[in-house]
Enzyme design. Structure first.
Site, PDB file in Angstrom:
ATOM      1  N   GLU A  31       0.849  -1.232   0.015  1.00 19.75           N
ATOM      2  CA  GLU A  31       0.044   0.023   0.041  1.00 19.75           C
ATOM      3  C   GLU A  31       0.968   1.076  -0.051  1.00 19.75           C
ATOM      4  O   GLU A  31       1.813   1.272   0.765  1.00 19.75           O
ATOM      5  CB  GLU A  31      -0.774  -0.014   1.214  1.00 19.75           C
ATOM      6  CG  GLU A  31      -2.107   1.371   1.235  1.00 19.75           C
ATOM      7  CD  GLU A  31      -2.973   1.070   2.474  1.00 19.75           C
ATOM      8  OE1 GLU A  31      -3.652   2.195   2.252  1.00 19.75           O
ATOM      9  OE2 GLU A  31      -2.946   0.312   3.178  1.00 19.75           O
ATOM     10  N   ARG A 256       5.217 -14.638  10.479  1.00 20.57           N
ATOM     11  CA  ARG A 256       6.013 -13.459  10.443  1.00 20.57           C
ATOM     12  C   ARG A 256       7.254 -13.558  11.153  1.00 20.57           C
ATOM     13  O   ARG A 256       7.577 -14.238  11.964  1.00 20.57           O
ATOM     14  CB  ARG A 256       5.233 -12.268  11.337  1.00 20.57           C
ATOM     15  CG  ARG A 256       4.017 -11.991  10.521  1.00 20.57           C
ATOM     16  CD  ARG A 256       3.015 -10.897  11.489  1.00 20.57           C
ATOM     17  NE  ARG A 256       3.886  -9.681  11.690  1.00 20.57           N
ATOM     18  CZ  ARG A 256       3.741  -8.727  10.892  1.00 20.57           C
ATOM     19  NH1 ARG A 256       3.093  -8.576   9.839  1.00 20.57           N
ATOM     20  NH2 ARG A 256       4.748  -7.411  11.328  1.00 20.57           N
ATOM     21  N   LYS A 266       4.352  -0.082  10.463  1.00 26.20           N
ATOM     22  CA  LYS A 266       4.306   1.142   9.871  1.00 26.20           C
ATOM     23  C   LYS A 266       3.745   2.349  10.645  1.00 26.20           C
ATOM     24  O   LYS A 266       4.061   3.251  10.422  1.00 26.20           O
ATOM     25  CB  LYS A 266       3.336   0.874   8.468  1.00 26.20           C
ATOM     26  CG  LYS A 266       4.158   0.041   7.358  1.00 26.20           C
ATOM     27  CD  LYS A 266       3.284   0.164   6.003  1.00 26.20           C
ATOM     28  CE  LYS A 266       1.898  -0.105   6.151  1.00 26.20           C
ATOM     29  NZ  LYS A 266       1.250  -0.147   4.753  1.00 26.20           N
TER      30      LYS A 266
END
Length: 550
Positions: A31, A256, A266
């Site tokens: 994104e 992860r 983020k």
């Protein structure tokens, strides 16, 4: 490069062998609302390297379906990051490329009675959704007719409603044990200008609806993501099936990767920048790719680090020191090894002629002769590291300079300290030594052994420089600090600035040049460095503490 061998590669091999797919197509779908960090690098490297194993393709697709905070700055930064890592996408796409086709698929679901326009507010929708142990309740608007839903959805697109006034939801199962299948929202109203399409749209598809369709439009075969999307996979498959997609992609999840003392969020990284806790996204302490690049980490080191950590279905943690290890491995034969003094102590060679500078030969890297040689200066006045000197030798293990002790100056001569000059408070100002001209480096002298070898910088030709030394930006939570916010766990000593000297050969050091500064670590010339002020960032120390903790 370390060979790839993981469960997803095995799946790909099987799919090709059984004819389920004709070629491997992956995608990296960021994104464009932030700078990429090392966690994204893991996705990038595995997406590209796995496809490369089978001569497949990898697309870069920007998930620009939420115009809030998205922008060209991030688009350009992400493209630059991929280029820096050494990857060229087969195609660059945008989620917004498919807005019309995605809208048409939403219309299809409405016509099939599988989507409806809902008037519930966000708060009401949450209340109706149920919990992990209790089923949800049907919205009172769930049974609107196809005709009414088509009319309302058209009005949503035409901008006749305010933000949040209506949504389009998939009609699946409000009693499903998988909460993601409890009539998820497909479209929401956002009167926000899009960074590419401006004000062409005021409704935007949700990620869970748009992503599987985009994968299908592009012919993606293996849609790779992190493990938190595991319970989203049934919804991914539901949209692909019920939207009657021609290409049928499949989603595969991996655990992860967490890195000690490293922020992998983020949102938190944005908070650090906006709160001015750091100097920007390219602050050398940041785990962003631009920050790692500025600090001196190389694409090769990052790739090897990521491939070393491997892929599995469970979350894992690796030590940040392991990234340092791969930087050392990458640079030990590539970087030249000039001398610098970060904490200078002045040395006067009392028996060397005044106003004379001697130029000596020095190898740029003693482990790689292909890097050639350079000239280093020697004179009556030198600088050594302050911690390379102690007045009284404490024990036999001390292999540096002390009063009455002889050491070798790297590339130069043996020197012996005879006198220590102090100020009135007892602080050492300089030391006086004598040198033995017979002991010149490479002269073959072997009559006696010095008490170790230390480096130096000749004072009259030395250039002032600033050295940025870094420690972890944040400390991991412990039993004592688990209740503190991440801001409260920031390390106040994460950036230490030192002022010292570099040898003359570094006068024109270009931004981004990598060095191994003798005994001080691996460094990189900072972007703010100039002819007026040389600035070097320490990437990591020389000491390796590689931890195999997969």
């Amino acid at each position: 490069m370390e060979e790839i061998n993981n469960f997803i590669k095995t799946i790909m091999e099987k799919d090709l062998k059984e004819g389920k797919v004709k070629e491997i197509v992956t995608r990296f779908p960021p994104e464009p609302n932030a700078y990429l960090h090392i966690g994204h690098a893991r996705a990038i490297i595995n997406d590209f390297e796995l496809a490369k194993c089978f001569n497949g393709k990898t697309n870069l697709r920007f998930d620009d379906t939420n115009p809030v905070n998205e922008g060209e700055e991030y688009v350009n930064a992400i493209i630059d990051d991929l280029k820096w890592l050494g990857y060229t996408p087969d195609n660059i796409f945008f989620g917004s490329d498919y807005f019309e086709k995605t809208y048409e698929k939403a219309i299809l679901l409405i016509k099939k009675g599988l989507a409806y326009v809902d008037d519930l507010s966000q708060e009401e929708m949450t209340a109706y959704r149920g919990t992990l142990t209790e089923p949800g309740k049907n919205s009172p608007y769930r049974n609107r007719s196809v005709e009414e839903n088509l009319e309302l959805f058209t009005k949503m697109r035409n901008g006749e409603y305010k933000d949040g006034e209506k949504t389009l939801r998939a009609k699946i199962d409000m009693a499903s044990p998988n909460i993601n299948l409890r009539d998820p929202v497909m479209y929401r109203i956002l009167h926000v200008s899009h960074h590419r399409l401006k004000d062409a749209w005021c409704i935007y598809p949700m990620y869970d609806f748009a992503h599987p369709l985009q994968d299908s439009f592009e012919g993606v075969t293996h849609s790779l993501c992190s493990i938190e999307y595991d319970n989203h996979r049934p919804l991914y498959d539901w949209f692909v099936q019920n939207c009657e997609m021609e290409n049928v992609p499949h989603q595969y999840e991996w655990g992860r990767l967490n890195i000690t003392n490293t922020i992998m969020s983020k949102r938190y990284l944005r908070q650090l920048v906006e709160g001015k806790y750091v100097t920007g996204y390219d602050d050398p302490r940041m785990p962003t790719l631009v920050g790692l690049k500025r600090r001196g980490f190389t694409p090769e080191a990052i790739k090897e680090f990521i491939l070393y950590t491997g892929l599995s279905r469970i979350n894992s943690t690796t030590d940040a020191e392991n990234l340092d290890y791969f930087l050392r491995e990458d640079q030990k034969l590539k970087a030249s090894r000039p001398s610098v003094v970060i904490d200078p102590l002045k040395v006067v060679i009392t028996n060397y002629p005044e106003n004379q500078v001697e130029w000596l030969d020095a190898k740029n890297n003693m482990e790689n002769e292909d890097l050639g040689t350079r000239k280093v200066a020697f004179s009556k006045y030198l600088y050594i590291e302050r911690d390379d000197f102690i007045e009284e030798k404490p024990n036999k293990k001390w292999k540096r300079l002390a009063k009455g002790v002889e050491v070798r100056l790297m590339h130069a001569y043996f020197i012996t300290c005879n006198e220590v000059i102090k100020d009135e408070d007892g602080n050492i100002l300089e030391i006086h030594c004598t040198y033995d001209p017979k002991t010149k480096s490479n002269s073959g002298f072997n009559e006696r052994k010095p008490n170790g070898t230390i480096h130096y910088v000749e004072a009259t030709t030395a250039i002032k420089a600033t050295f940025n030394l870094f420690n972890p930006l944040i400390f991991d939570a412990t039993e004592e600090t688990k209740d503190l916010s991440f801001i409260e766990r920031l390390n106040k000593d994460s950036w230490i600035i030192k002022h010292g000297f570099v040898e003359a050969s570094l006068k024109n050091s270009e931004v981004g040049t990598h060095y191994q500064f003798v005994r001080n670590g691996y460094f990189c010339t900072d972007k703010l460095s100039s002819d007026k002020e040389l600035i070097f960032n320490r990437t990591c120390s020389l000491k390796s503490s590689f931890t195999n903790n997969q």
